[in-house]
Design a protein around this motif. Sequence first.
Motif, PDB file in Angstrom:
ATOM      1  N   GLU A 231      26.756  52.158  20.105  1.00 63.22           N
ATOM      2  CA  GLU A 231      25.646  51.340  20.620  1.00 63.22           C
ATOM      3  C   GLU A 231      25.588  50.025  19.849  1.00 63.22           C
ATOM      4  O   GLU A 231      25.415  48.957  20.423  1.00 63.22           O
ATOM      5  CB  GLU A 231      24.311  52.063  20.409  1.00 63.22           C
ATOM      6  N   GLY A 232      25.714  50.136  18.532  1.00 63.91           N
ATOM      7  CA  GLY A 232      25.675  48.953  17.680  1.00 63.91           C
ATOM      8  C   GLY A 232      26.826  48.014  17.972  1.00 63.91           C
ATOM      9  O   GLY A 232      26.643  46.790  18.081  1.00 63.91           O
ATOM     10  N   VAL A 233      28.026  48.562  18.128  1.00 62.50           N
ATOM     11  CA  VAL A 233      29.210  47.739  18.410  1.00 62.50           C
ATOM     12  C   VAL A 233      29.032  47.017  19.746  1.00 62.50           C
ATOM     13  O   VAL A 233      29.265  45.804  19.853  1.00 62.50           O
ATOM     14  CB  VAL A 233      30.487  48.610  18.429  1.00 62.50           C
ATOM     15  N   LEU A 234      28.605  47.757  20.759  1.00 62.65           N
ATOM     16  CA  LEU A 234      28.469  47.151  22.088  1.00 62.65           C
ATOM     17  C   LEU A 234      27.325  46.142  22.118  1.00 62.65           C
ATOM     18  O   LEU A 234      27.285  45.273  22.993  1.00 62.65           O
ATOM     19  CB  LEU A 234      28.268  48.242  23.153  1.00 62.65           C
ATOM     20  N   GLY A 235      26.424  46.224  21.150  1.00 63.88           N
ATOM     21  CA  GLY A 235      25.323  45.273  21.049  1.00 63.88           C
ATOM     22  C   GLY A 235      25.700  43.993  20.332  1.00 63.88           C
ATOM     23  O   GLY A 235      24.892  43.064  20.239  1.00 63.88           O
ATOM     24  N   GLU A 236      26.934  43.933  19.798  1.00 59.31           N
ATOM     25  CA  GLU A 236      27.392  42.721  19.109  1.00 59.31           C
ATOM     26  C   GLU A 236      28.244  41.896  20.078  1.00 59.31           C
ATOM     27  O   GLU A 236      29.337  42.332  20.463  1.00 59.31           O
ATOM     28  CB  GLU A 236      28.257  43.085  17.887  1.00 59.31           C
ATOM     29  N   PRO A 237      27.779  40.704  20.460  1.00 55.86           N
ATOM     30  CA  PRO A 237      28.554  39.893  21.408  1.00 55.86           C
ATOM     31  C   PRO A 237      29.995  39.660  20.951  1.00 55.86           C
ATOM     32  O   PRO A 237      30.910  39.615  21.786  1.00 55.86           O
ATOM     33  CB  PRO A 237      27.769  38.576  21.459  1.00 55.86           C
TER      34      PRO A 237
ATOM     35  N   GLN B 232      30.619  46.600   9.115  1.00 53.14           N
ATOM     36  CA  GLN B 232      29.201  46.413   8.793  1.00 53.14           C
ATOM     37  C   GLN B 232      28.323  47.265   9.698  1.00 53.14           C
ATOM     38  O   GLN B 232      27.375  47.916   9.238  1.00 53.14           O
ATOM     39  CB  GLN B 232      28.846  44.922   8.933  1.00 53.14           C
ATOM     40  N   VAL B 233      28.660  47.282  11.003  1.00 54.46           N
ATOM     41  CA  VAL B 233      27.890  48.095  11.954  1.00 54.46           C
ATOM     42  C   VAL B 233      27.985  49.572  11.552  1.00 54.46           C
ATOM     43  O   VAL B 233      26.987  50.310  11.579  1.00 54.46           O
ATOM     44  CB  VAL B 233      28.404  47.889  13.403  1.00 54.46           C
ATOM     45  N   LEU B 234      29.183  49.996  11.143  1.00 53.15           N
ATOM     46  CA  LEU B 234      29.352  51.397  10.749  1.00 53.15           C
ATOM     47  C   LEU B 234      28.519  51.716   9.503  1.00 53.15           C
ATOM     48  O   LEU B 234      27.795  52.722   9.478  1.00 53.15           O
ATOM     49  CB  LEU B 234      30.832  51.703  10.496  1.00 53.15           C
TER      50      LEU B 234
ATOM     51  N   PHE C 196      35.662  46.181  24.386  1.00 55.95           N
ATOM     52  CA  PHE C 196      35.446  47.499  24.992  1.00 55.95           C
ATOM     53  C   PHE C 196      35.085  47.410  26.473  1.00 55.95           C
ATOM     54  O   PHE C 196      34.706  48.407  27.077  1.00 55.95           O
ATOM     55  CB  PHE C 196      34.353  48.243  24.209  1.00 55.95           C
ATOM     56  N   GLU C 197      35.246  46.192  27.048  1.00 58.02           N
ATOM     57  CA  GLU C 197      34.835  45.989  28.435  1.00 58.02           C
ATOM     58  C   GLU C 197      35.517  46.950  29.407  1.00 58.02           C
ATOM     59  O   GLU C 197      34.905  47.488  30.299  1.00 58.02           O
ATOM     60  CB  GLU C 197      35.138  44.545  28.861  1.00 58.02           C
ATOM     61  N   ASN C 198      36.809  47.127  29.221  1.00 60.37           N
ATOM     62  CA  ASN C 198      37.554  47.976  30.159  1.00 60.37           C
ATOM     63  C   ASN C 198      37.980  49.300  29.535  1.00 60.37           C
ATOM     64  O   ASN C 198      38.986  49.886  29.918  1.00 60.37           O
ATOM     65  CB  ASN C 198      38.787  47.227  30.668  1.00 60.37           C
TER      66      ASN C 198
END
Length: 127
Positions: free
Chosen positions: A28-34, A94-96, A40-42
């Motif tokens: 969730e955190g990774v996908l929240g970082e532009p 950092q997200v991890l 991870f789009e595809n």
Amino acid sequence: MSESQIQSQWERVGGEAAVKAVLDRFYEGVLGEPQLAGFFENVAVDDIKPHLAEVLEVVLGGPNARTDIDLAGYLTEAHSGLGVSESDYALTGQVLMDTLNEFDVPADIQETIAGALATVQPFVVAA
Ligand code: HEM
């Protein structure tokens, strides 16, 4: 398990269920970082999570840790052609670490994971 028995870091985190919850939050955190979401789009993130859990089980010494993974080769292959930069890698790390803090993961286990992050960086970051 009695307190006198030695538990692996994997077990102390709470085993598979806890790692799964951490990974859900991490992605969730990774996908929240532009800066990171585009990678991870595809990609079916739910397909990656069990593989990442396997890697973490090796790192944290879980009971079902695979001994047949060549981590260097596996991670190099999985990320070849993605063009992950050092900055992307640092932000992902950092997200991890933020996620581990959120789950109150003990400091020694965080150190193990931070060490693993440093070790595998060359296999993930594009040359
Ligand atoms: C500690 C660092 C990392 C580890 C241990 C790791 C681990 C993994 C694993 C186990 C897979 C699944 C391979 C498979 O399906 O067999 C994977 C896939 C992937 N990883 Fe990582 N990864 C790391 C860092 C990163 C970073 C920093 C990025 C990008 C910002 C990234 C992007 C991806 C993508 C896009 C895939 C899917 C590739 C595809 O299926 O085409 N990873 N990673």
